[in-house]
Design an enzyme around this catalytic site. Sequence first.
Site, PDB file in Angstrom:
ATOM      1  N   ARG A  99       3.364  35.210 -24.705  1.00 31.20           N
ATOM      2  CA  ARG A  99       2.125  34.488 -25.026  1.00 31.20           C
ATOM      3  C   ARG A  99       2.419  32.931 -24.595  1.00 31.20           C
ATOM      4  O   ARG A  99       3.218  32.351 -25.140  1.00 31.20           O
ATOM      5  CB  ARG A  99       1.471  34.775 -26.236  1.00 31.20           C
ATOM      6  CG  ARG A  99       0.860  36.134 -26.450  1.00 31.20           C
ATOM      7  CD  ARG A  99      -0.293  36.426 -25.637  1.00 31.20           C
ATOM      8  NE  ARG A  99      -1.161  37.663 -25.809  1.00 31.20           N
ATOM      9  CZ  ARG A  99      -0.838  38.886 -24.914  1.00 31.20           C
ATOM     10  NH1 ARG A  99      -0.212  38.706 -23.899  1.00 31.20           N
ATOM     11  NH2 ARG A  99      -1.635  39.875 -25.194  1.00 31.20           N
ATOM     12  N   GLU A 131      -5.172  28.820 -21.269  1.00 35.74           N
ATOM     13  CA  GLU A 131      -4.909  29.864 -20.523  1.00 35.74           C
ATOM     14  C   GLU A 131      -6.607  30.068 -19.976  1.00 35.74           C
ATOM     15  O   GLU A 131      -7.182  30.414 -20.995  1.00 35.74           O
ATOM     16  CB  GLU A 131      -4.312  31.075 -20.934  1.00 35.74           C
ATOM     17  CG  GLU A 131      -3.913  31.949 -19.705  1.00 35.74           C
ATOM     18  CD  GLU A 131      -2.784  33.147 -20.267  1.00 35.74           C
ATOM     19  OE1 GLU A 131      -3.237  34.459 -20.093  1.00 35.74           O
ATOM     20  OE2 GLU A 131      -1.806  32.788 -20.669  1.00 35.74           O
ATOM     21  N   HIS A 167      -0.851  35.186 -15.541  1.00 32.41           N
ATOM     22  CA  HIS A 167      -0.970  36.737 -16.598  1.00 32.41           C
ATOM     23  C   HIS A 167      -1.093  37.976 -15.854  1.00 32.41           C
ATOM     24  O   HIS A 167      -2.029  38.700 -15.852  1.00 32.41           O
ATOM     25  CB  HIS A 167      -2.152  36.252 -17.527  1.00 32.41           C
ATOM     26  CG  HIS A 167      -1.797  37.062 -18.849  1.00 32.41           C
ATOM     27  ND1 HIS A 167      -2.253  36.534 -19.904  1.00 32.41           N
ATOM     28  CD2 HIS A 167      -1.188  38.239 -18.980  1.00 32.41           C
ATOM     29  CE1 HIS A 167      -1.895  37.506 -21.088  1.00 32.41           C
ATOM     30  NE2 HIS A 167      -1.418  38.294 -20.489  1.00 32.41           N
TER      31      HIS A 167
HETATM   32  C1  DGY Z   1      -0.851  42.699 -22.810  1.00 35.36           C
HETATM   33  O1  DGY Z   1      -0.961  44.023 -22.794  1.00 35.36           O
HETATM   34  O2  DGY Z   1      -0.595  42.373 -23.811  1.00 35.36           O
HETATM   35  C2  DGY Z   1      -0.892  41.912 -21.595  1.00 35.36           C
HETATM   36  O3  DGY Z   1      -0.575  40.509 -22.029  1.00 35.36           O
HETATM   37  C3  DGY Z   1      -2.119  42.082 -21.011  1.00 35.36           C
HETATM   38  O4  DGY Z   1      -1.942  43.184 -20.264  1.00 35.36           O
END
Ligand code: DGY
Length: 330
Positions: A240, A269, A288
């Site tokens: 993240r 983001e 992402h």
């Molecule tokens: C998740 O699954 O947490 C990803 O960041 C998005 O697919």
Amino acid sequence: MSKPRVFVTRAIPDVGLTIITDACDADVWSEDLPPSRGILLERIKGKVGILSLVTDKIDGEVMDSAGDQLKIISNYAVGVDNIDIQEATNRGILVGNTPGILTETTADLTFALLLSAARRIGEGIDYIRGNKWETFKPMELLGRDVHNSTLGIIGMGRIGIEVARRAKGFTMDVIYYDYRGRGELGEAVNAKMCTTIDELFQKADFISLHIPLTVETKHLIDDAAFANMKDTAILINASRGPVVDSDALYDALKSKKIAYAALDVTDPEPIPFSHKLLSLPNCLIVPHVGSATIETRTKMAVMAAENLLKGIRGELPKHIVNPEALKNRD
Ligand code: DGY
């Protein structure tokens, strides 16, 4: 009998969406961009379930706007940092996610980032497209060897393990640091546990982050962390964005305190086009896409749909992060 009313905040692959539309009276937000806060607050009213994405902030206000009948928030992601879990639990609302099925796909992307950063693939592409390739040059676009180097994994959970497995194929030494002390998992892939995170920072050539975003992990990678890293270090983030302090990252890359970063996630983001990180040649960013393969997004759609349906029927879905919420339902 009327069907249960649900809100789906974006069109997901058909195979999952059909499971929902067949069983529910589904309000599907099918625009490209997420619903605005106002629309989310409006459209959730009276729904028993919501299928949300990482782009939807689901907090107490949204839950209150939905009303007492809301039983489940099914997130189309493994990460649930967009949802206030405590608020959901207090209200007896289950929160579902999609663990396991995106592990290998995200590990593949992590490795793609690692290799691309080490071998400066993004810069090479820009070089060709910018018509700069004149001839073979002995000193141009020199990267770093991946084989025989040391990979430091922070967070030896499902994805960390799969990244370690891939690294072994490249004869890397793998070291790791895990907040939850999951030493036995690292041993299974011949990785060596570091007793402190600083030990990892000091030893690793590549540092890859595989931890959820929590109050404890926000800005884990800050000025002090960069100060402890090798100046040849390459940072990979497919977890993240806010786990890394973007300003500190910029300073570390600009001053060459570390060599390179390759990011699948950013803070903020999406990263604005004018963001200072985008001015740096030694920072590679993709939007992402860790779980973005046809196979995996399809599996996620089915899993999120199944979680949603079970939740609205009052059953315990297979993938729930707060099963204790059931105790708080009347
Ligand atoms: C998740 O699954 O947490 C990803 O960041 C998005 O697919």
